[in-house]
Scaffold this motif. Structure first.
Motif, PDB file in Angstrom:
ATOM      1  N   HIS A 139       5.237  10.408   4.138  1.00  0.00           N
ATOM      2  CA  HIS A 139       5.656  10.769   2.777  1.00  0.00           C
ATOM      3  C   HIS A 139       5.203   9.698   1.779  1.00  0.00           C
ATOM      4  CE1 HIS A 139       8.013  12.380  -0.489  1.00  0.00           C
ATOM      5  NE2 HIS A 139       8.743  11.286  -0.569  1.00  0.00           N
ATOM      6  N   LEU A 140       5.351   8.422   2.144  1.00  0.00           N
ATOM      7  CA  LEU A 140       4.911   7.343   1.254  1.00  0.00           C
ATOM      8  C   LEU A 140       3.406   7.408   1.016  1.00  0.00           C
ATOM      9  CD1 LEU A 140       6.924   4.231   2.559  1.00  0.00           C
ATOM     10  CD2 LEU A 140       7.448   5.676   0.600  1.00  0.00           C
ATOM     11  N   ILE A 141       2.646   7.596   2.097  1.00  0.00           N
ATOM     12  CA  ILE A 141       1.184   7.682   1.957  1.00  0.00           C
ATOM     13  C   ILE A 141       0.795   8.874   1.100  1.00  0.00           C
ATOM     14  CG2 ILE A 141      -0.978   8.084   3.213  1.00  0.00           C
ATOM     15  CD1 ILE A 141       0.181   6.436   5.527  1.00  0.00           C
ATOM     16  N   ASN A 142       1.457  10.021   1.315  1.00  0.00           N
ATOM     17  CA  ASN A 142       1.164  11.215   0.511  1.00  0.00           C
ATOM     18  C   ASN A 142       1.372  10.961  -0.979  1.00  0.00           C
ATOM     19  OD1 ASN A 142       0.536  12.700   2.778  1.00  0.00           O
ATOM     20  ND2 ASN A 142       2.510  13.746   2.892  1.00  0.00           N
ATOM     21  N   GLN A 143       2.324  10.106  -1.304  1.00  0.00           N
ATOM     22  CA  GLN A 143       2.662   9.860  -2.711  1.00  0.00           C
ATOM     23  C   GLN A 143       1.688   8.918  -3.414  1.00  0.00           C
ATOM     24  OE1 GLN A 143       6.940   8.741  -2.033  1.00  0.00           O
ATOM     25  NE2 GLN A 143       7.289  10.179  -3.686  1.00  0.00           N
ATOM     26  N   VAL A 144       0.897   8.145  -2.639  1.00  0.00           N
ATOM     27  CA  VAL A 144       0.046   7.142  -3.291  1.00  0.00           C
ATOM     28  C   VAL A 144      -1.439   7.238  -2.934  1.00  0.00           C
ATOM     29  CG1 VAL A 144       1.980   5.510  -3.395  1.00  0.00           C
ATOM     30  CG2 VAL A 144       0.353   5.348  -1.510  1.00  0.00           C
ATOM     31  N   HIS A 145      -1.805   7.955  -1.868  1.00  0.00           N
ATOM     32  CA  HIS A 145      -3.180   7.866  -1.346  1.00  0.00           C
ATOM     33  C   HIS A 145      -4.239   8.287  -2.363  1.00  0.00           C
ATOM     34  CE1 HIS A 145      -2.670  12.216  -0.777  1.00  0.00           C
ATOM     35  NE2 HIS A 145      -3.979  12.274  -0.713  1.00  0.00           N
ATOM     36  N   ILE A 153     -16.687  -1.562  -6.231  1.00  0.00           N
ATOM     37  CA  ILE A 153     -17.214  -2.888  -5.890  1.00  0.00           C
ATOM     38  C   ILE A 153     -16.069  -3.893  -5.748  1.00  0.00           C
ATOM     39  CG2 ILE A 153     -19.506  -2.561  -6.878  1.00  0.00           C
ATOM     40  CD1 ILE A 153     -18.520  -4.117  -9.338  1.00  0.00           C
ATOM     41  N   ARG A 154     -14.921  -3.599  -6.385  1.00  0.00           N
ATOM     42  CA  ARG A 154     -13.715  -4.409  -6.144  1.00  0.00           C
ATOM     43  C   ARG A 154     -13.103  -3.875  -4.852  1.00  0.00           C
ATOM     44  NH1 ARG A 154     -11.180  -2.764 -11.786  1.00  0.00           N
ATOM     45  NH2 ARG A 154     -12.120  -0.856 -11.006  1.00  0.00           N
ATOM     46  N   PHE A 155     -13.608  -4.344  -3.725  1.00  0.00           N
ATOM     47  CA  PHE A 155     -13.329  -3.752  -2.413  1.00  0.00           C
ATOM     48  C   PHE A 155     -11.832  -3.712  -2.091  1.00  0.00           C
ATOM     49  CE2 PHE A 155     -14.771  -8.128  -2.213  1.00  0.00           C
ATOM     50  CZ  PHE A 155     -13.719  -8.777  -1.591  1.00  0.00           C
ATOM     51  N   TYR A 156     -11.049  -4.624  -2.691  1.00  0.00           N
ATOM     52  CA  TYR A 156      -9.605  -4.650  -2.418  1.00  0.00           C
ATOM     53  C   TYR A 156      -8.892  -3.427  -3.013  1.00  0.00           C
ATOM     54  CZ  TYR A 156     -10.091  -6.887  -6.991  1.00  0.00           C
ATOM     55  OH  TYR A 156     -10.451  -7.173  -8.279  1.00  0.00           O
ATOM     56  N   LEU A 157      -9.579  -2.643  -3.847  1.00  0.00           N
ATOM     57  CA  LEU A 157      -8.975  -1.414  -4.381  1.00  0.00           C
ATOM     58  C   LEU A 157      -9.250  -0.211  -3.487  1.00  0.00           C
ATOM     59  CD1 LEU A 157      -9.744  -1.680  -8.229  1.00  0.00           C
ATOM     60  CD2 LEU A 157      -7.766  -2.528  -6.956  1.00  0.00           C
ATOM     61  N   ASN A 158     -10.155  -0.370  -2.507  1.00  0.00           N
ATOM     62  CA  ASN A 158     -10.501   0.754  -1.621  1.00  0.00           C
ATOM     63  C   ASN A 158      -9.520   0.838  -0.452  1.00  0.00           C
ATOM     64  OD1 ASN A 158     -12.863   1.334  -3.157  1.00  0.00           O
ATOM     65  ND2 ASN A 158     -13.927  -0.331  -2.102  1.00  0.00           N
ATOM     66  N   GLY A 159      -8.249   0.905  -0.769  1.00  0.00           N
ATOM     67  CA  GLY A 159      -7.227   0.947   0.260  1.00  0.00           C
ATOM     68  C   GLY A 159      -5.844   0.967  -0.360  1.00  0.00           C
ATOM     69  N   ILE A 160      -4.841   0.731   0.480  1.00  0.00           N
ATOM     70  CA  ILE A 160      -3.450   0.729   0.026  1.00  0.00           C
ATOM     71  C   ILE A 160      -2.808  -0.605   0.378  1.00  0.00           C
ATOM     72  CG2 ILE A 160      -1.145   1.653   0.564  1.00  0.00           C
ATOM     73  CD1 ILE A 160      -2.239   4.399   0.596  1.00  0.00           C
ATOM     74  N   LEU A 161      -2.071  -1.158  -0.574  1.00  0.00           N
ATOM     75  CA  LEU A 161      -1.308  -2.379  -0.340  1.00  0.00           C
ATOM     76  C   LEU A 161       0.010  -2.025   0.351  1.00  0.00           C
ATOM     77  CD1 LEU A 161      -0.944  -5.490  -0.957  1.00  0.00           C
ATOM     78  CD2 LEU A 161       0.345  -4.747  -2.979  1.00  0.00           C
ATOM     79  N   THR A 170       7.006  -1.224   0.593  1.00  0.00           N
ATOM     80  CA  THR A 170       6.369  -0.735  -0.628  1.00  0.00           C
ATOM     81  C   THR A 170       4.900  -0.455  -0.360  1.00  0.00           C
ATOM     82  OG1 THR A 170       7.860  -2.099  -1.977  1.00  0.00           O
ATOM     83  CG2 THR A 170       5.878  -1.249  -3.061  1.00  0.00           C
ATOM     84  N   LEU A 171       4.424   0.718  -0.791  1.00  0.00           N
ATOM     85  CA  LEU A 171       3.004   1.067  -0.725  1.00  0.00           C
ATOM     86  C   LEU A 171       2.487   1.224  -2.146  1.00  0.00           C
ATOM     87  CD1 LEU A 171       3.802   1.688   2.241  1.00  0.00           C
ATOM     88  CD2 LEU A 171       2.267   3.643   2.150  1.00  0.00           C
ATOM     89  N   VAL A 172       1.339   0.609  -2.437  1.00  0.00           N
ATOM     90  CA  VAL A 172       0.757   0.666  -3.782  1.00  0.00           C
ATOM     91  C   VAL A 172      -0.730   0.966  -3.668  1.00  0.00           C
ATOM     92  CG1 VAL A 172       0.489  -0.517  -6.004  1.00  0.00           C
ATOM     93  CG2 VAL A 172       2.369  -1.168  -4.472  1.00  0.00           C
TER      94      VAL A 172
END
Length: 372
Positions: A139-145, A153-161, A170-172
């Motif tokens: 459910h958390l992943i569905n809400q943020v993915h 190119i900002r590779f740290y944005l190609n994923g979830i915190l 917390t997932l962001v």
């Protein structure tokens, strides 16, 4: 030598649980294969793409002698899918070939040596374990993915915190234009752990996690190290490399103190935006939202001078606000929220909008406006 023997559906389920990360084309041909290892009355299935590794075990009849080989995952799955689900299948090995026999059907597949299969080296220093129901994490992943960046190119944005701290998980996710945050409660107190999971890992977890919390194997155990994460659930072990880099300070992005707070019906708003989106330009996908005198007007136009206009009655008596958004950023969040009502906080035409779940603080979605 019969390596394994069992029902088609059992063999197919085991293979499908590990094969999601397998690439059809890879610089290393063996990575298109799944590693099968016989130990006693169980067979272990392992897949890898050098950064992610998934393994699962299942009991099968056949020779109990130790045996290992690798075979093309997609081909084997495609063959099994074409067979009846109640068919008994057997896999037998001879020289560098694996033969699948099912009823009067027979398929011979090329194999590669098991010792050449590159297993992921697991970190020796995983932190403390914690668990949540699979349905909760899904459910958390569905809400943020949907807010993850794609090939940024900002590779740290190609994923979830992932942040585990105290009794909160917390997932962001953010792509720089929008940010989604979802939270759930943990049963145990955790020291702060913060990691970024790659996009491919997130999508694979989303595929594998079970929706129902009634299943006896419904919990997922998580452990993080400095460069890896390990998940254990449903008889599977999932190890993944982490994304290096510093994730943006999401607390600074989330607006506080917006003057105008609305509660809207999610489904009517989503339907109106989907209709207006038909006449947006392919490049910018812009819609104009106007709030005034208990009325929300949604307008869209394109280069062919075609126009769409939608009106929704709302409870709003504040100053008139006219602002523009990428319609996809709005429909993404509304389509992935299960609630009937959605909160929308606004300040002015130049400020970001904040979507929430009314009366709750465990979900926030920030979207930046665009000039139209």
């Amino acid at each position: 030598m019969i390596v394994l023997k069992g029902p088609q559906d059992q063999l197919l389920a085991a293979l499908q649980s590990v094969a999601g990360i397998v690439e059809r084309r890879h610089t290393l041909p063996i990575l298109a294969n799944v590693l099968m290892k016989r130990e006693g009355d169980e067979v272990e299935f392992i897949s890898s793409d050098l950064e992610i590794q998934i393994r699962t075990r299942a009991p099968f009849d056949g020779s109990n002698e130790p045996f290992a080989t690798t075979v093309g995952a997609r081909k084997l799955i495609d063959i099994l899918k074409s067979l009846p689900s109640d068919q008994i299948c057997s896999l037998s090995s001879s020289q560098s070939k694996l033969t699948l026999q099912a009823g009067k059907s027979r398929f011979t597949l090329q194999t590669l040596p098991a010792e050449d299969f590159p297993l992921v080296q697991e970190a020796p220093d995983f932190g403390p374990a914690f668990a949540v129901p699979q349905a909760t994490l899904k459910h958390l992943i569905n809400q943020v993915h949907f807010a993850m960046a794609v090939h940024d190119i900002r590779f740290y944005l190609n994923g979830i915190l992932f942040v585990a701290e105290g009794k909160t998980l917390t997932l962001v996710a953010t792509d720089g234009h929008r940010l989604a945050l979802a939270q759930a409660e943990l049963e145990v107190e955790m020291p702060k752990q913060e990691v970024i999971l790659p996009r491919k890992t997130v999508l694979e977890l989303q595929r594998l996690l079970k929706d129902s919390s009634k299943d006896e194997n419904a919990a997922i155990e998580m452990r993080f190290s400095s460069n890896q994460a390990r998940f254990s659930f449903s008889g599977m072990e999932f190890v993944t490399k982490l994304v290096e880099g510093k994730f943006p300070d999401y607390n600074r992005v989330i607006p506080k103190g917006h003057k105008h707070k609305l509660v809207l019906g999610r489904q009517p708003l989503l339907a109106a935006l989907n209709r207006a989106a038909i006449l947006t330009s392919d490049k910018f996908k812009a819609v104009r939202l106007s709030f005034a005198d208990n009325l929300l007007t949604i307008a869209a136009s394109n280069a062919e001078q075609e126009e769409a206009k939608e009106e929704i009655e709302i409870d709003y008596g504040g100053d008139p606000i006219e602002t523009g958004f990428n319609v996809t950023y709005l429909t993404d969040v509304l389509a992935n929220m299960p609630q009937e009502m959605v909160g929308l906080d606004l300040n002015d035409s130049a400020s970001s909008a904040l979507f929430t779940v009314p009366e709750r603080s465990d979900f926030k979605y920030v979207v930046m406006p665009m000039r139209i």
